[in-house]
Design a protein around this motif. Structure first.
Motif: not given
Length: 645
Positions: A605-606, A182-184, A430-433
């Motif tokens: 776009d994944n 989620s956060l990267r 911040t977690a959209f992608f």
């Protein structure tokens, strides 16, 4: 810049074990190594020689050898501190900043960290008090990891150093995976391994009588605002930025600079040119795809300040690079790591020290989301049925162009975030992608989800957003980023990708006095109207060509989205559908396949999600299966059938 390791054990420390730990991170310090062992305590060091090249060997002690230190980083105000210590009778045997910390600790004890201006991680053994004292710098530029199990305490600059010690188990921390997706990033104190923790930024750790005490010694506040005219703000910024850049130039070897062509690195280069007596080198990388290429802008800045400019167009072989990058990171990450890896490789061929623009977006409010979350309030003025029944389906029907910051991405971002308020909205922004809580439920097996369902990764962000350190919504977002994403993602990548090539990266924007000063600027001087980074842009107009100050933020990345949709599609599909996590029933194969196919068919776009899952598979092969990077790279290359991306 160096690598440090150590052990405080129940029995006498083995020199061979310390050497094994230190040599696992030899890339952090290829110039020298040093060890000190006394009974149940041992310290080890790998050195990258930057200051006092002749006599700066570590570990270093005080005069009577009762206090020993291993240190990683740079203390930019050490000459001033040394003068004070000399006046108090302390004797020095080197000209290093490391020895300054030893004597400062003698004067101030654990409070010595309050006096230090720089980036640092260090460990001090105090033989008089029989205690081990560790510290990490305020912003988190330098890393520090530890393990405390069965009365034994291990520490190191990278996780791999701890794994190189005797009898350390390698068990996956699934809570860390849950947060990463989620956060990267992996929030402190977690790492990818159960039992191994990271010391949070701005914190100290004391080990005494087998008890550990972690304490935060620094925090940032945005509440005490300055009341200035715009000219006063600009003049103050000129003074503080100039001071920070000048202090960061201290070195006994040449200092270069990254130059992306964006406003952050360009401003640093401009100030370096004012403070630097000699011509210095700048470094830029570009890619063939023109909408991702910033080389022409970097060249404009280099020509303006007459730097020795070195640039390279790269076609990144991500398949071969990924195992090397993940090995250096100790954890999975995202595709920006590849850009930083290539830039560091180029710069390391010319210099040992390089300046960068890290922190500019967090200091001056440069990310689109800082302004974008406010627009969602206007979107929410539309009737709910219009948003849910008409616009939501429409936004997800339009094919995505996969260009940087495409209109489709912005519309979907706004639509998705409209369901949330305040801190939750920012966490989702911040977690959209990446993977939302709902998407992780679809990804994880029922058994794994049962263990993680009650852990909300958004709360890592929300917790800081809601703290009283900031009251304005922009300041709340900036504070949350400083306390989480900056240290655990951006600066983690900066440290590991540069140290992979024994390159010291310095970030003058992250001088803590400058950070505290900028926190006092009202948010409406950072974002004015529709202009992000307003005050920095106005300042840059004093220094930089108009081509730089008038351009929009472009971003520093490779076109991974294109590659995963085309040439690398078969490779991505094969790797993810047959990954360890799918084979072991931890991830749902059908959902993983849908991510690949939706990306392939321009439905969504994944590429960030796919990259993260690929990184996890590579990480597992390297760190759990314990395969070497060259072997993993060869396997991946064969799977890709020779495609060079």
């Amino acid at each position: 810049m160096c690598g440090i390791v150590g052990k405080l054990g129940r029995s006498n420390v083995s020199l061979l074990e310390l050497q094994s730990m230190a040599r696992s991170i030899a890339h952090r310090g290829p110039d020298d190594e040093g060890y000190w062992v006394q009974g149940k305590v041992g310290l080890g060091h790998r050195r990258l020689s930057i200051i006092d090249l002749a006599s700066g060997k570590q570990p270093i002690s005080n005069e009577d050898q009762t206090i020993w230190i291993v240190f990683n980083g740079e203390i930019y105000n050490f000459p001033e501190i040394k003068k004070e210590l000399l006046s108090k009778g302390h004797q020095f045997s080197t000209n290093t900043d490391t020895e300054v910390i030893v004597h400062l600790y003698e004067e101030m004890g654990q409070d010595c960290v309050q006096k230090l201006n720089g980036m640092f991680a260090f460990a001090i053994w105090d033989d008089n008090k029989k205690q081990l004292f560790l510290a990490r710098d305020r912003i988190g530029q330098k890393p520090l990891f530890y393990r405390h199990v069965n009365g034994e305490f291990l520490f190191g600059s990278e996780v791999k150093a701890i794994l190189a010690a005797d009898n350390v188990e390698r068990n996956i921390n699934y809570t860390a995976i849950h947060h990463y997706l989620s956060l990267r990033f992996i929030p402190a104190p977690h790492t990818m391994f159960e039992g191994i923790q990271k010391l949070p930024a701005g914190s100290t750790l004391l080990v005494k009588e087998d008890k550990i005490t972690v304490k935060r010694y620094w925090d940032l506040t945005f509440t005490d605002k300055l009341q200035h005219t715009e000219t006063d703000f600009l003049d103050g910024l000129e003074e503080q930025l100039g001071r920070a850049v000048t202090s960061h130039l201290i070195s006994d070897v040449p200092v270069g600079a990254f130059l992306s062509g964006g406003m952050d690195t360009s401003t640093v280069v401009a100030l370096m040119a004012e403070a630097h007596p000699d011509v210095f080198k700048t470094f830029a990388i570009g890619v063939k795809e023109q909408d991702f290429n910033e080389l022409p802008f970097a060249k404009v800045v280099a020509d303006t300040f007459h730097t020795q400019h070195v640039e390279e167009v790269v076609s990144a072989n991500l398949i071969q690079l990924m195992p090397q990058m993940v090995w250096h990171l100790d954890e999975p990450s995202d595709s920006i790591a590849a850009c930083m890896f290539q830039a560091a490789k180029l710069a390391s061929q010319h210099v040992k020290v390089v300046m960068g623009g890290d922190g500019g977006d967090e200091l001056f409010a440069g990310f689109d989301r800082y302004m974008g979350v406010g627009y969602i309030n206007y979107y929410n003025m539309l009737p709910s049925f219009v948003r849910k029944k008409l616009l939501h389906p429409l936004f997800h029907t339009i094919p995505d162009s996969f260009t940087y910051k495409s209109l489709v991405q912005k519309l979907r971002w706004m639509d998705q975030l409209s369901d949330f308020d305040e801190g939750e909205r920012y966490a989702e922004a911040t977690a959209f992608f990446r993977f939302s809580h709902t998407q992780k439920q679809q990804l994880f097996s029922e058994k794994l989800w049962g263990k993680l369902a009650d852990i909300d990764s958004n709360q890592v962000i929300v917790e800081h957003y809601n703290k009283p350190n900031a009251t304005d919504s922009i300041d709340k977002m900036l504070y949350a980023d400083f306390m989480t994403r900056l240290s655990e993602h951006t600066l983690m990548l900066t440290d590991r990708m540069n140290m992979a090539f024994s390159l010291e990266a310095r970030s003058p924007f992250l001088d803590h006095e400058l950070v505290e000063y900028l926190a006092r600027f009202p948010s409406n001087i950072k974002i004015k109207g529709r202009q992000l980074k307003y005050i920095l842009r106005k300042f840059a107009e004093r220094k930089l060509p108009k081509e730089i100050t008038s351009r929009q933020k472009q971003g520093f990345m490779f076109p991974v989205a294109y590659w995963f949709r085309n040439e690398l599609y078969p490779f991505v599909r094969d790797q993810l559908e047959n990954s360890f996590f799918v084979r072991e029933g931890l991830f749902q194969k059908d959902y993983v396949s849908s991510l690949v196919e939706d990306h392939r068919n321009n439905k969504e776009d994944n590429h960030v999600r796919l990259w993260m899952l690929l990184n996890m598979e590579v990480w597992h092969q390297l760190y759990i299966e314990q395969r070497d990077p060259a072997s993993v790279s060869e396997t991946l290359s064969q799977s890709a059938n020779g495609v060079k991306y």
